[in-house]
Write a protein that holds these residues in place. Structure first.
Motif, short mmCIF file in Angstrom:
data_model
loop_
_atom_site.label_atom_id
_atom_site.label_comp_id
_atom_site.label_asym_id
_atom_site.label_seq_id
_atom_site.Cartn_x
_atom_site.Cartn_y
_atom_site.Cartn_z
N ALA A 1 9.83 8.82 -8.50
CA ALA A 1 11.05 9.33 -7.86
C ALA A 1 11.59 10.58 -8.58
O ALA A 1 12.29 11.39 -7.98
N GLY A 2 11.24 10.74 -9.85
CA GLY A 2 11.67 11.94 -10.57
C GLY A 2 11.15 13.21 -9.92
O GLY A 2 11.77 14.28 -10.02
N LYS A 3 10.02 13.11 -9.21
CA LYS A 3 9.48 14.30 -8.53
C LYS A 3 10.41 14.78 -7.42
O LYS A 3 10.45 15.96 -7.12
N LEU A 4 11.15 13.84 -6.82
CA LEU A 4 12.11 14.23 -5.77
C LEU A 4 13.17 15.16 -6.35
O LEU A 4 13.58 16.13 -5.73
N ALA A 5 13.62 14.83 -7.55
CA ALA A 5 14.67 15.62 -8.19
C ALA A 5 14.14 16.96 -8.66
O ALA A 5 14.84 17.97 -8.60
N LEU A 6 12.91 16.97 -9.15
CA LEU A 6 12.38 18.20 -9.75
C LEU A 6 11.76 19.15 -8.74
O LEU A 6 11.55 20.33 -9.04
N ASP A 7 11.44 18.66 -7.55
CA ASP A 7 10.65 19.47 -6.61
C ASP A 7 11.18 20.88 -6.36
O ASP A 7 10.41 21.84 -6.40
N PRO A 8 12.51 21.07 -6.13
CA PRO A 8 12.97 22.43 -5.88
C PRO A 8 12.72 23.36 -7.07
O PRO A 8 12.46 24.55 -6.91
N TYR A 9 12.81 22.81 -8.26
CA TYR A 9 12.61 23.61 -9.48
C TYR A 9 11.13 23.93 -9.66
O TYR A 9 10.76 25.02 -10.07
N ILE A 10 10.29 22.95 -9.35
CA ILE A 10 8.84 23.17 -9.42
C ILE A 10 8.46 24.24 -8.39
O ILE A 10 7.69 25.16 -8.69
N ALA A 11 9.03 24.13 -7.18
CA ALA A 11 8.72 25.09 -6.11
C ALA A 11 9.09 26.50 -6.57
O ALA A 11 8.36 27.46 -6.36
N LYS A 12 10.23 26.59 -7.21
CA LYS A 12 10.73 27.90 -7.64
C LYS A 12 9.82 28.52 -8.72
O LYS A 12 9.69 29.74 -8.81
#
Ligand code: FE2
Ligand code: FE2
Length: 348
Positions: A213-224
């Motif tokens: 579930a941590g990937k849900l939180a980090l996804d926008p930052y990873i995308a950026k």
């Protein structure tokens, strides 16, 4: 402006022109009377409520560039706290299920207050996976036939499906990609627990389901930061986990541990989420070993956690701790593969 009560999850729309911008205001939630605090000193935050889906948007470029990784982590966690909790009916149902004095009647009474959720639970209970095709027509009947343990697993599954079903652009997972990986890990965790630690069946299933579930939180930052991550994966190390650390200063397992606090999950479950990629550091946390092996089984079954997470090696320490061989994990992968498709088809 739309806001959500952190306690009961009820959302409200407030007229922007009547808000005291530049101030911090508090008022009781009209539904549950808990205190809702609004900080209107910062620029308006993005709408955080979208049904029971978690929605995270990146910070703006200017403010992010001035943040240390610790500050950024705090910001992400703060935004996690702004998000609505799981639907109230499911939260209450899980509370009742954990009460040894509760009855089947109590649990069905609560679930039936939300007809949409009750219908989904019945659909899953009637799926071929649970072997009850068309046999149950009420929540009360489902709870008697399935039993508390299995009913709790179905409730956990239904409550997480839409949250985990979203597309993760940063991690290159299409809509449903994280859901299938999570479900495969949950089913494999349950099977491993049944083999070696039957009393942990439900915990293993729940943690398996939300381990990433941590990937849900980090996804926008990873995308950026995707370009920098791709460069790191190509030039430095193929480990996505190391790339998360290198670019952000922390990884999705650390954020998952903080999510566990928001969801009021026990420390042993939080530790299992934190160490699912390095179970040997978990101080013999059995759940961490189970979820680590289950994550490996999910990848073998064809449901990896996205590019950079599909070819991770299995930890010899976990095989030894759980007294399992890789051949057994391969057998489990075959079972899990068909179950994931079956359950996903039922829920969609
Ligand atoms: Fe992971
Ligand atoms: Fe995973």
């Amino acid at each position: 402006m739309q806001i959500a009560c952190k306690e009961c999850g009820k959302t409200y729309t407030l007229p922007d022109d009547r808000l005291p911008h530049g101030k911090v205001v508090s008022f009781p939630c009209p539904a549950c009377k808990s205190k809702i605090t609004l900080d209107l000193r910062e620029p308006a935050k993005e709408d955080a409520s979208d049904g029971d889906r978690l929605v995270f948007k990146p910070l703006n470029e200017e403010s992010e560039s001035q943040l240390t990784s610790d500050d950024m982590k705090k910001k992400i966690i703060k935004r996690i706290n702004d998000l609505p909790p799981m639907p109230k009916v499911l939260f209450k149902a899980r509370q009742v299920l954990s009460d040894p004095n509760s009855s089947f009647k109590d649990i069905s009474k609560i679930i039936e207050t939300d007809q949409a959720i009750a219908a989904k639970i019945l659909k899953v209970a009637n799926s071929a996976y649970y072997g009850l095709s068309g046999m149950v027509s009420s929540i009360h009947q489902a709870s008697v036939v399935l039993g508390y343990q299995t009913l709790e697993q179905v409730i956990t599954m239904v409550s997480s499906a839409s949250m985990l079903g979203q597309q993760l652009k940063g991690y290159c997972l299409n809509a449903g990609g994280l859901w299938k990986h999570s479900l495969a890990t949950a089913l494999a965790s349950r099977l491993i627990a049944l083999k070696r630690a039957p009393s942990m069946e439900n915990d293993a299933f729940s943690v398996g389901l939300i381990h990433d579930a941590g990937k849900l939180a980090l996804d926008p930052y990873i995308a950026k930061h995707r370009k920098a991550i791709d460069r790191y994966l190509k030039d430095v190390s193929p480990s996505f986990l190391s790339a998360e650390h290198h670019i952000l200063g922390f990884d999705h397992t650390e954020i998952a541990q903080d999510l566990c606090q928001k969801w009021k999950l026990p420390d042993s479950q939080a530790a299992a989420m934190r160490f699912h990629h390095c179970p040997e550091k978990s101080e013999d946390n059995q759940l961490a070993h189970i979820v680590h092996l289950a994550n490996y089984v999910a990848c073998l079954a064809g449901f990896g956690g996205g590019p950079g997470f599909t070819d991770l090696p299995v930890s010899p320490a976990s095989l030894e701790f759980m007294v399992l061989k890789t051949a057994t994990l391969e057998e489990l992968a075959a079972q899990v593969a068909s179950s994931v498709e079956e359950i996903t088809a039922t829920l969609s």
